[in-house]
Design a protein around this motif. Structure first.
Motif, short mmCIF file in Angstrom:
data_model
loop_
_atom_site.label_atom_id
_atom_site.label_comp_id
_atom_site.label_asym_id
_atom_site.label_seq_id
_atom_site.Cartn_x
_atom_site.Cartn_y
_atom_site.Cartn_z
N PRO A 151 0.97 -1.10 0.13
CA PRO A 151 0.02 -0.19 0.21
C PRO A 151 0.74 1.35 0.15
O PRO A 151 0.28 2.32 -0.57
N GLU A 152 1.88 1.25 0.44
CA GLU A 152 2.63 2.54 0.56
C GLU A 152 3.63 2.84 -0.84
O GLU A 152 4.32 3.86 -0.69
N THR A 153 3.20 2.21 -1.74
CA THR A 153 3.69 2.53 -3.34
C THR A 153 3.44 3.66 -4.18
O THR A 153 3.88 3.97 -5.08
N ILE A 154 2.53 4.40 -3.55
CA ILE A 154 2.13 5.32 -4.02
C ILE A 154 2.91 6.61 -4.12
O ILE A 154 3.18 7.25 -3.04
N GLY A 155 3.39 7.21 -5.12
CA GLY A 155 4.45 8.27 -4.99
C GLY A 155 3.90 9.47 -5.26
O GLY A 155 2.48 9.71 -5.15
N SER A 156 4.62 10.55 -5.48
CA SER A 156 3.99 11.95 -5.74
C SER A 156 3.03 12.17 -6.91
O SER A 156 3.27 11.13 -7.98
N GLU A 157 2.35 13.11 -6.89
CA GLU A 157 1.46 13.40 -8.26
C GLU A 157 2.15 13.28 -9.56
O GLU A 157 1.66 12.80 -10.44
N GLU A 158 3.29 14.10 -9.36
CA GLU A 158 4.17 13.88 -10.65
C GLU A 158 4.62 12.63 -11.11
O GLU A 158 4.57 12.09 -12.32
N GLN A 159 4.79 11.68 -10.09
CA GLN A 159 5.48 10.25 -10.47
C GLN A 159 4.25 9.51 -10.87
O GLN A 159 4.31 8.66 -11.75
N MET A 160 3.16 9.59 -10.34
CA MET A 160 1.81 8.88 -10.42
C MET A 160 1.47 9.54 -12.01
O MET A 160 1.03 8.36 -12.83
N ALA A 161 1.58 10.75 -12.49
CA ALA A 161 1.18 11.02 -13.72
C ALA A 161 2.14 10.47 -14.77
O ALA A 161 1.69 9.84 -15.97
N TRP A 162 3.36 10.45 -14.41
CA TRP A 162 4.35 9.65 -15.32
C TRP A 162 4.03 8.29 -15.52
O TRP A 162 4.08 7.87 -16.61
N ALA A 163 3.77 7.43 -14.38
CA ALA A 163 3.53 6.15 -14.47
C ALA A 163 2.16 5.90 -15.27
O ALA A 163 2.09 5.08 -16.27
N MET A 164 1.20 6.72 -15.07
CA MET A 164 -0.15 6.48 -15.65
C MET A 164 -0.16 6.88 -17.05
O MET A 164 -1.07 6.63 -18.09
N ARG A 165 0.98 7.61 -17.61
CA ARG A 165 1.30 8.04 -18.97
C ARG A 165 1.50 6.97 -19.82
O ARG A 165 1.56 7.14 -21.08
N ALA A 166 2.02 5.76 -19.38
CA ALA A 166 2.68 4.74 -20.14
C ALA A 166 1.66 4.04 -21.01
O ALA A 166 0.50 4.39 -20.97
N ASP A 167 2.29 3.78 -22.14
CA ASP A 167 1.44 3.17 -23.23
C ASP A 167 1.27 1.77 -22.76
O ASP A 167 2.20 1.10 -22.63
N ARG A 168 0.18 1.24 -22.84
CA ARG A 168 -0.14 -0.19 -22.27
C ARG A 168 0.35 -1.10 -23.40
O ARG A 168 -0.15 -0.73 -24.78
#
Length: 179
Positions: A151-168
């Motif tokens: 559960p502690e793996t959520i990073g900053s908003e900027e890091q989350m945006a980078w992760a979620m921008r990934a091409d599936r």
């Protein structure tokens, strides 16, 4: 060292991804025993280890020779520095496609990939999430699976945006039961 005077082995949080196993952990030595942690991680037999820490954090943690030590144990080592609380650097943005390709290739082959940052949490989680999406998982499902394991793996908003921008990825995700 722990309060009892004994060091504790570094804890790894592992989950199946793309046919292999992806694990997250703190830097070796975080529990007070760098050599013991390094041996523990090596016994897990990762094909690839990705360090997500700045050079200063490696030095501060007594892990400045980590890359050489991991390679001496037979694993491929990649250093992708991401400062705490911020998004990826320009260097990471440039090198990430190749790093991701190598990691996904190892996972697809049934191999093990270990990610670590100083605490094994935010930055590790965001890189893990990005890899999971690039390996073919739906972003929301990947986030749910990752959060369930650690559960502690959520990073900053900027890091989350980078992760979620990934091409599936075009690779079909195969869900394996956790053992």
């Amino acid at each position: 060292m722990s309060l009892s005077g004994y060091s504790t082995a570094v804890v790894m949080h592992a989950l199946p991804v793309g046919g292999g196993i992806l694990a997250l952990s703190p830097l070796p030595g975080a529990g007070g025993d760098y050599r013991g942690d390094l041996d523990h991680l090596a016994s897990w037999r990762p094909a690839m280890v990705i360090s997500i820490a700045t050079q200063a954090e490696l030095v501060d943690g007594g892990a400045q020779l980590l890359g050489q030590h991991i390679q001496d144990k037979g694993a491929r080592w990649v250093h992708v520095a991401m400062p705490r609380g911020s998004g990826p650097t320009a260097v990471l943005e440039t090198t990430w496609p190749d790093v991701s390709k190598q990691a996904r290739r190892a996972l697809l082959g049934g191999g093990r990939v270990l990610l670590h940052s100083p605490k094994g949490q935010g930055r590790c989680g965001m890189v893990a999430l990005r890899l999971m999406i690039e390996a073919g998982e739906a972003p929301d499902e990947a986030l749910d699976r990752l959060s369930a394991v650690c559960p502690e793996t959520i990073g900053s908003e900027e890091q989350m945006a980078w992760a979620m921008r990934a091409d599936r990825g075009a690779v079909t995700f195969v869900r394996h039961p956790v053992r």
